[in-house]
Motif scaffolding. Structure first.
Motif, mmCIF file in Angstrom:
data_model
loop_
_atom_site.group_PDB
_atom_site.id
_atom_site.type_symbol
_atom_site.label_atom_id
_atom_site.label_comp_id
_atom_site.label_asym_id
_atom_site.label_seq_id
_atom_site.Cartn_x
_atom_site.Cartn_y
_atom_site.Cartn_z
ATOM 1 N N ARG A 153 -28.948 -29.489 -26.773
ATOM 2 C CA ARG A 153 -30.101 -29.173 -27.467
ATOM 3 C C ARG A 153 -29.830 -28.296 -28.653
ATOM 4 N NH1 ARG A 153 -32.791 -29.969 -22.229
ATOM 5 N NH2 ARG A 153 -33.639 -31.824 -22.174
ATOM 6 N N GLN A 154 -29.048 -27.150 -28.321
ATOM 7 C CA GLN A 154 -28.941 -26.032 -29.144
ATOM 8 C C GLN A 154 -28.106 -26.295 -30.348
ATOM 9 O OE1 GLN A 154 -30.220 -23.198 -28.402
ATOM 10 N NE2 GLN A 154 -29.291 -21.897 -30.068
ATOM 11 N N PHE A 155 -26.821 -27.060 -29.959
ATOM 12 C CA PHE A 155 -25.833 -27.315 -31.065
ATOM 13 C C PHE A 155 -25.976 -28.634 -31.686
ATOM 14 C CE2 PHE A 155 -24.147 -24.039 -28.160
ATOM 15 C CZ PHE A 155 -23.781 -22.874 -28.954
ATOM 16 N N LYS A 156 -26.691 -29.484 -31.252
ATOM 17 C CA LYS A 156 -26.745 -30.948 -31.744
ATOM 18 C C LYS A 156 -25.030 -31.519 -32.110
ATOM 19 C CE LYS A 156 -31.148 -31.551 -31.872
ATOM 20 N NZ LYS A 156 -31.729 -30.356 -31.086
ATOM 21 N N PRO A 157 -24.405 -31.700 -31.079
ATOM 22 C CA PRO A 157 -22.775 -32.037 -31.356
ATOM 23 C C PRO A 157 -22.995 -33.568 -31.912
ATOM 24 C CG PRO A 157 -23.335 -32.282 -28.983
ATOM 25 C CD PRO A 157 -24.528 -31.401 -29.663
ATOM 26 N N ASP A 158 -21.858 -33.868 -32.591
ATOM 27 C CA ASP A 158 -21.629 -35.283 -33.253
ATOM 28 C C ASP A 158 -21.357 -36.361 -32.192
ATOM 29 O OD1 ASP A 158 -22.197 -34.545 -36.077
ATOM 30 O OD2 ASP A 158 -20.409 -33.281 -35.807
ATOM 31 N N LEU A 159 -20.598 -35.731 -30.906
ATOM 32 C CA LEU A 159 -19.965 -36.588 -29.801
ATOM 33 C C LEU A 159 -20.043 -35.590 -28.788
ATOM 34 C CD1 LEU A 159 -17.512 -39.263 -30.146
ATOM 35 C CD2 LEU A 159 -17.021 -37.304 -28.768
ATOM 36 N N ILE A 160 -20.142 -36.553 -27.729
ATOM 37 C CA ILE A 160 -19.958 -35.778 -26.173
ATOM 38 C C ILE A 160 -18.892 -36.685 -25.514
ATOM 39 C CG2 ILE A 160 -21.240 -35.205 -24.234
ATOM 40 C CD1 ILE A 160 -23.591 -35.141 -25.689
ATOM 41 N N VAL A 161 -17.856 -35.701 -25.019
ATOM 42 C CA VAL A 161 -16.895 -36.167 -24.042
ATOM 43 C C VAL A 161 -17.450 -35.592 -22.631
ATOM 44 C CG1 VAL A 161 -14.638 -36.353 -23.419
ATOM 45 C CG2 VAL A 161 -15.128 -36.265 -25.842
ATOM 46 N N CYS A 162 -17.655 -36.433 -21.657
ATOM 47 C CA CYS A 162 -18.072 -36.079 -20.490
ATOM 48 C C CYS A 162 -17.396 -36.803 -19.340
ATOM 49 C CB CYS A 162 -19.498 -36.610 -20.350
ATOM 50 S SG CYS A 162 -20.516 -35.859 -18.771
ATOM 51 N N GLY A 163 -16.911 -35.723 -18.398
ATOM 52 C CA GLY A 163 -16.237 -36.116 -17.020
ATOM 53 C C GLY A 163 -17.312 -36.541 -16.210
ATOM 54 N N VAL A 164 -16.729 -37.469 -15.238
ATOM 55 C CA VAL A 164 -17.725 -38.087 -14.356
ATOM 56 C C VAL A 164 -18.229 -37.109 -12.962
ATOM 57 C CG1 VAL A 164 -17.930 -39.619 -12.217
ATOM 58 C CG2 VAL A 164 -17.139 -40.458 -14.304
ATOM 59 N N LYS A 165 -17.132 -36.418 -12.815
ATOM 60 C CA LYS A 165 -17.396 -34.983 -11.878
ATOM 61 C C LYS A 165 -17.687 -33.739 -12.533
ATOM 62 C CE LYS A 165 -14.838 -37.058 -7.841
ATOM 63 N NZ LYS A 165 -13.624 -36.590 -7.031
ATOM 64 N N LEU A 166 -18.802 -33.165 -12.445
ATOM 65 C CA LEU A 166 -18.917 -31.906 -13.072
ATOM 66 C C LEU A 166 -19.559 -30.776 -11.933
ATOM 67 C CD1 LEU A 166 -21.110 -33.203 -16.003
ATOM 68 C CD2 LEU A 166 -18.793 -32.502 -16.263
ATOM 69 N N ARG A 167 -19.519 -29.694 -12.157
ATOM 70 C CA ARG A 167 -19.960 -28.718 -11.381
ATOM 71 C C ARG A 167 -21.678 -28.890 -11.013
ATOM 72 N NH1 ARG A 167 -16.394 -23.541 -13.390
ATOM 73 N NH2 ARG A 167 -14.289 -24.357 -12.956
ATOM 74 N N GLY A 168 -21.842 -28.986 -9.908
ATOM 75 C CA GLY A 168 -23.249 -28.887 -9.603
ATOM 76 C C GLY A 168 -24.021 -30.381 -9.978
ATOM 77 N N GLY A 169 -22.982 -31.463 -9.993
ATOM 78 C CA GLY A 169 -23.896 -32.688 -10.607
ATOM 79 C C GLY A 169 -22.881 -33.516 -10.955
ATOM 80 N N SER A 170 -23.305 -34.620 -11.549
ATOM 81 C CA SER A 170 -22.113 -35.550 -12.170
ATOM 82 C C SER A 170 -22.475 -35.947 -13.722
ATOM 83 C CB SER A 170 -22.496 -36.791 -11.068
ATOM 84 O OG SER A 170 -23.564 -37.652 -11.409
ATOM 85 N N GLY A 171 -21.401 -36.514 -13.971
ATOM 86 C CA GLY A 171 -21.488 -37.241 -15.612
ATOM 87 C C GLY A 171 -22.649 -38.146 -15.764
ATOM 88 N N TYR A 172 -22.780 -38.777 -14.579
ATOM 89 C CA TYR A 172 -23.766 -39.952 -14.708
ATOM 90 C C TYR A 172 -25.303 -39.269 -14.639
ATOM 91 C CZ TYR A 172 -19.942 -43.052 -12.546
ATOM 92 O OH TYR A 172 -18.896 -43.629 -12.642
ATOM 93 N N HIS A 173 -25.536 -38.331 -14.144
ATOM 94 C CA HIS A 173 -26.891 -37.701 -14.239
ATOM 95 C C HIS A 173 -27.308 -37.038 -15.420
ATOM 96 C CE1 HIS A 173 -26.638 -37.414 -9.400
ATOM 97 N NE2 HIS A 173 -27.361 -38.185 -9.766
ATOM 98 N N PHE A 174 -25.937 -36.556 -15.972
ATOM 99 C CA PHE A 174 -26.381 -35.863 -17.319
ATOM 100 C C PHE A 174 -26.392 -36.966 -18.175
ATOM 101 C CE2 PHE A 174 -24.150 -35.165 -21.506
ATOM 102 C CZ PHE A 174 -24.640 -34.160 -22.021
ATOM 103 N N LEU A 175 -25.609 -38.023 -18.176
ATOM 104 C CA LEU A 175 -25.685 -39.391 -19.237
ATOM 105 C C LEU A 175 -27.206 -39.665 -19.233
ATOM 106 C CD1 LEU A 175 -24.627 -41.262 -21.285
ATOM 107 C CD2 LEU A 175 -23.542 -42.370 -19.156
ATOM 108 N N MET A 176 -27.796 -39.777 -17.998
ATOM 109 C CA MET A 176 -29.248 -40.516 -17.766
ATOM 110 C C MET A 176 -30.225 -39.476 -18.299
ATOM 111 S SD MET A 176 -29.398 -42.071 -13.939
ATOM 112 C CE MET A 176 -29.016 -40.789 -13.091
#
Length: 221
Positions: A46-69
């Protein structure tokens, strides 16, 4: 050195991989920002409005799936292209990611060239949208399935439809039910498609379909 043109957000918990990707993308003139948690990733999106995101499935305190949703549920961010990275190769992981809205799926370990090509392809598809957003023009996004001409020339209409359904994450059984044909017929079609496209190896057809039949976006001012 030229100023970076595109901003990429990397969400990953593996510090060694973060350093590797940071070196690679900086070398190729991308502006990289990093995060290790889904919460911080959403804030940075929200802050930086990137042009693209690269996301791992495993993240600290959560998962890439939750972030994607969460990303796809945010009207201001849901258009952003996202490449999902998994530590294991599996059809279920790939289907989960694509069903949630990932634009590509890479399995560790992947080659630098694979990541760079995926980034370039995804950014190219969204360049028009990003430019118009920067200019703050009113736009309407229309999602359209796009099939490369070289695929059209090699496959029949039924095979093209099956390819599109594979790209959407449907299983052989689901495709058979949707088209009202037998599972064996779908398997034969998949075999013929792979043969025509010179594809070999486990999940090669799924990966090809995902990377070549993804939705493109037409911008209407």
């Amino acid at each position: 050195m030229k100023a970076p043109i595109y901003k990429i957000l990397l969400l990953e918990e593996d510090t060694a991989l973060i350093r590797k990707i940071q070196q690679l993308l900086t070398l190729h003139n991308y502006d990289l920002i990093t995060s290790t948690t889904p919460e911080e990733g959403m804030y940075m999106s929200r802050q930086f409005k990137p042009d693209l995101i690269v996301c791992g499935v495993k993240l600290r305190g959560g998962s890439g799936y939750h972030f994607l949703m969460e990303l796809r549920n945010d009207p201001t961010l849901q258009h952003l292209p996202l490449i999902l990275i998994s530590g294991k190769e599996g059809k279920e992981d790939m289907r989960m990611g694509m069903n949630l809205g990932a634009d590509d799926f890479l399995t560790k370990p992947f080659k630098s060239k694979e990541l760079l090509m995926s980034i370039k392809s995804r950014i190219t598809r969204f360049t028009v949208f990003n430019l118009q957003q920067r200019e703050k023009k009113h736009t309407t996004i229309v999602s359209m399935p796009v099939v490369a001409p070289e695929i059209h020339s090699k496959l029949s209409k039924t095979e093209l439809r099956i390819m599109q359904m594979i790209a959407e994450g449907l299983s052989t059984k689901e495709i058979a039910q949707a088209l009202n044909i037998s599972i064996k017929t779908v398997e034969n079609h998949r075999h013929n498609i792979s043969k025509k496209l010179n594809l070999t190896g486990h999940n090669s057809l799924i990966k090809y379909a995902i990377r070549n039949l993804q939705q493109q976006y037409r911008i209407l001012s």
